[in-house]
Design a protein around this motif. Structure first.
Motif, PDB file in Angstrom:
ATOM      1  N   MET A  67       0.838  -1.180   0.000  1.00  0.00           N
ATOM      2  CA  MET A  67       0.000   0.000   0.000  1.00  0.00           C
ATOM      3  C   MET A  67       0.886   1.247   0.000  1.00  0.00           C
ATOM      4  O   MET A  67       1.848   1.337   0.755  1.00  0.00           O
ATOM      5  N   ILE A  68       0.545   2.155  -0.852  1.00  0.00           N
ATOM      6  CA  ILE A  68       1.285   3.407  -0.947  1.00  0.00           C
ATOM      7  C   ILE A  68       0.341   4.552  -0.613  1.00  0.00           C
ATOM      8  O   ILE A  68      -0.753   4.648  -1.162  1.00  0.00           O
ATOM      9  N   GLY A  69       0.741   5.380   0.339  1.00  0.00           N
ATOM     10  CA  GLY A  69      -0.093   6.471   0.804  1.00  0.00           C
ATOM     11  C   GLY A  69      -0.169   7.621  -0.192  1.00  0.00           C
ATOM     12  O   GLY A  69       0.665   7.748  -1.092  1.00  0.00           O
ATOM     13  N   PRO A  70      -1.164   8.472  -0.027  1.00  0.00           N
ATOM     14  CA  PRO A  70      -1.358   9.590  -0.959  1.00  0.00           C
ATOM     15  C   PRO A  70      -0.195  10.587  -0.963  1.00  0.00           C
ATOM     16  O   PRO A  70       0.125  11.150  -2.006  1.00  0.00           O
ATOM     17  N   GLN A  71       0.452  10.790   0.173  1.00  0.00           N
ATOM     18  CA  GLN A  71       1.589  11.711   0.204  1.00  0.00           C
ATOM     19  C   GLN A  71       2.774  11.132  -0.566  1.00  0.00           C
ATOM     20  O   GLN A  71       3.498  11.849  -1.248  1.00  0.00           O
ATOM     21  N   ALA A  72       2.981   9.827  -0.466  1.00  0.00           N
ATOM     22  CA  ALA A  72       4.058   9.173  -1.217  1.00  0.00           C
ATOM     23  C   ALA A  72       3.762   9.229  -2.711  1.00  0.00           C
ATOM     24  O   ALA A  72       4.664   9.484  -3.523  1.00  0.00           O
ATOM     25  N   GLN A  73       2.507   9.020  -3.101  1.00  0.00           N
ATOM     26  CA  GLN A  73       2.137   9.113  -4.516  1.00  0.00           C
ATOM     27  C   GLN A  73       2.460  10.499  -5.066  1.00  0.00           C
ATOM     28  O   GLN A  73       3.084  10.635  -6.125  1.00  0.00           O
ATOM     29  N   GLU A  74       2.054  11.524  -4.334  1.00  0.00           N
ATOM     30  CA  GLU A  74       2.326  12.896  -4.766  1.00  0.00           C
ATOM     31  C   GLU A  74       3.829  13.175  -4.768  1.00  0.00           C
ATOM     32  O   GLU A  74       4.347  13.834  -5.675  1.00  0.00           O
ATOM     33  N   SER A  75       4.552  12.654  -3.782  1.00  0.00           N
ATOM     34  CA  SER A  75       5.997  12.865  -3.724  1.00  0.00           C
ATOM     35  C   SER A  75       6.705  12.205  -4.900  1.00  0.00           C
ATOM     36  O   SER A  75       7.579  12.814  -5.528  1.00  0.00           O
ATOM     37  N   PHE A  76       6.337  10.963  -5.230  1.00  0.00           N
ATOM     38  CA  PHE A  76       6.939  10.298  -6.390  1.00  0.00           C
ATOM     39  C   PHE A  76       6.685  11.110  -7.662  1.00  0.00           C
ATOM     40  O   PHE A  76       7.577  11.299  -8.480  1.00  0.00           O
ATOM     41  N   GLU A  77       5.458  11.593  -7.804  1.00  0.00           N
ATOM     42  CA  GLU A  77       5.115  12.388  -8.986  1.00  0.00           C
ATOM     43  C   GLU A  77       5.923  13.675  -9.047  1.00  0.00           C
ATOM     44  O   GLU A  77       6.488  14.009 -10.092  1.00  0.00           O
ATOM     45  N   GLN A  78       6.004  14.398  -7.951  1.00  0.00           N
ATOM     46  CA  GLN A  78       6.750  15.654  -7.933  1.00  0.00           C
ATOM     47  C   GLN A  78       8.248  15.430  -8.158  1.00  0.00           C
ATOM     48  O   GLN A  78       8.911  16.230  -8.823  1.00  0.00           O
ATOM     49  N   ILE A  79       8.781  14.347  -7.627  1.00  0.00           N
ATOM     50  CA  ILE A  79      10.188  14.010  -7.845  1.00  0.00           C
ATOM     51  C   ILE A  79      10.416  13.726  -9.330  1.00  0.00           C
ATOM     52  O   ILE A  79      11.392  14.190  -9.924  1.00  0.00           O
ATOM     53  N   PHE A  80       9.500  12.977  -9.947  1.00  0.00           N
ATOM     54  CA  PHE A  80       9.629  12.712 -11.385  1.00  0.00           C
ATOM     55  C   PHE A  80       9.538  14.008 -12.189  1.00  0.00           C
ATOM     56  O   PHE A  80      10.340  14.238 -13.097  1.00  0.00           O
ATOM     57  N   PHE A  81       8.566  14.855 -11.884  1.00  0.00           N
ATOM     58  CA  PHE A  81       8.404  16.119 -12.626  1.00  0.00           C
ATOM     59  C   PHE A  81       9.680  16.956 -12.562  1.00  0.00           C
ATOM     60  O   PHE A  81      10.139  17.479 -13.577  1.00  0.00           O
TER      61      PHE A  81
END
Length: 178
Positions: free
Chosen positions: A1-15
């Motif tokens: 399970m991946i939390g919503p903050q981790a999802q947003e963090s992965f996305e922002q790191i990729f961007f």
């Protein structure tokens, strides 16, 4: 399970990594938009991975072997587009790895390798906790696709501050020795 903050963090790191490492000139814009479903642009995919004890991140960068992309990444030189593009993909993945090291101390990064873009349909077999696709437009002309896939081994959540991402933008991507 991946939390919503981790999802947003992965996305922002990729961007942040894509905007600074997938361009050939720091003045070139990299526009990123969410793409529907398992969207892939192009016939080639460059696969890079970052792994830790808690997760495995797969970054698939999709490229078309068209005139605009060849001109942008090869600059008129002869050669295989996928090979030249792998260097940019490796820089992007390395920048992501640097950001993630602030939260995870046990990271390993793969060397990039090229696949047929049809491999995207098999991502579901990994049972990922997070998959998101993006359309990238570089310098108004080059169209790329990206798929971010994260598989976790245990519950995962973390937060990356936006100011940490902009500070890494100033880094030139120096070689790290392990």
């Amino acid at each position: 399970m991946i939390g919503p903050q981790a999802q947003e963090s992965f996305e922002q790191i990729f961007f942040a990594a894509a905007r600074t490492r997938l361009v050939t000139d720091p003045l070139h814009a990299c526009e990123i938009t969410a793409a529907p479903g398992e969207h892939a642009r192009g016939e080639h995919a460059v696969l890079l991975t970052i792994s830790s004890m808690q997760f495995r991140l797969l970054l698939l960068l999709h490229i078309k072997d068209d005139e605009a992309t060849r001109a942008y990444y090869l600059g008129g030189a002869q050669g295989a587009l996928a090979d030249a593009f792998m260097e940019f993909g490796n820089l992007c993945c390395g920048a992501m790895n640097q950001h993630l090291l602030e939260h995870f101390q046990d990271l390993g990064m793969s060397t990039p390798y090229a696949l047929d873009s049809q491999c995207l349909q098999h991502l579901r077999e990994l049972k990922p906790d997070y998959v998101k696709s993006y359309a990238l437009t570089i310098d108004g002309a080059v169209q790329l696709g990206a798929t971010l896939c994260v598989c976790t081994h245990s519950p995962l959540d973390f937060v990356t501050a936006r100011d940490q991402l902009s500070a890494a933008h100033e880094s030139a991507g120096e070689l790290e020795l392990f």
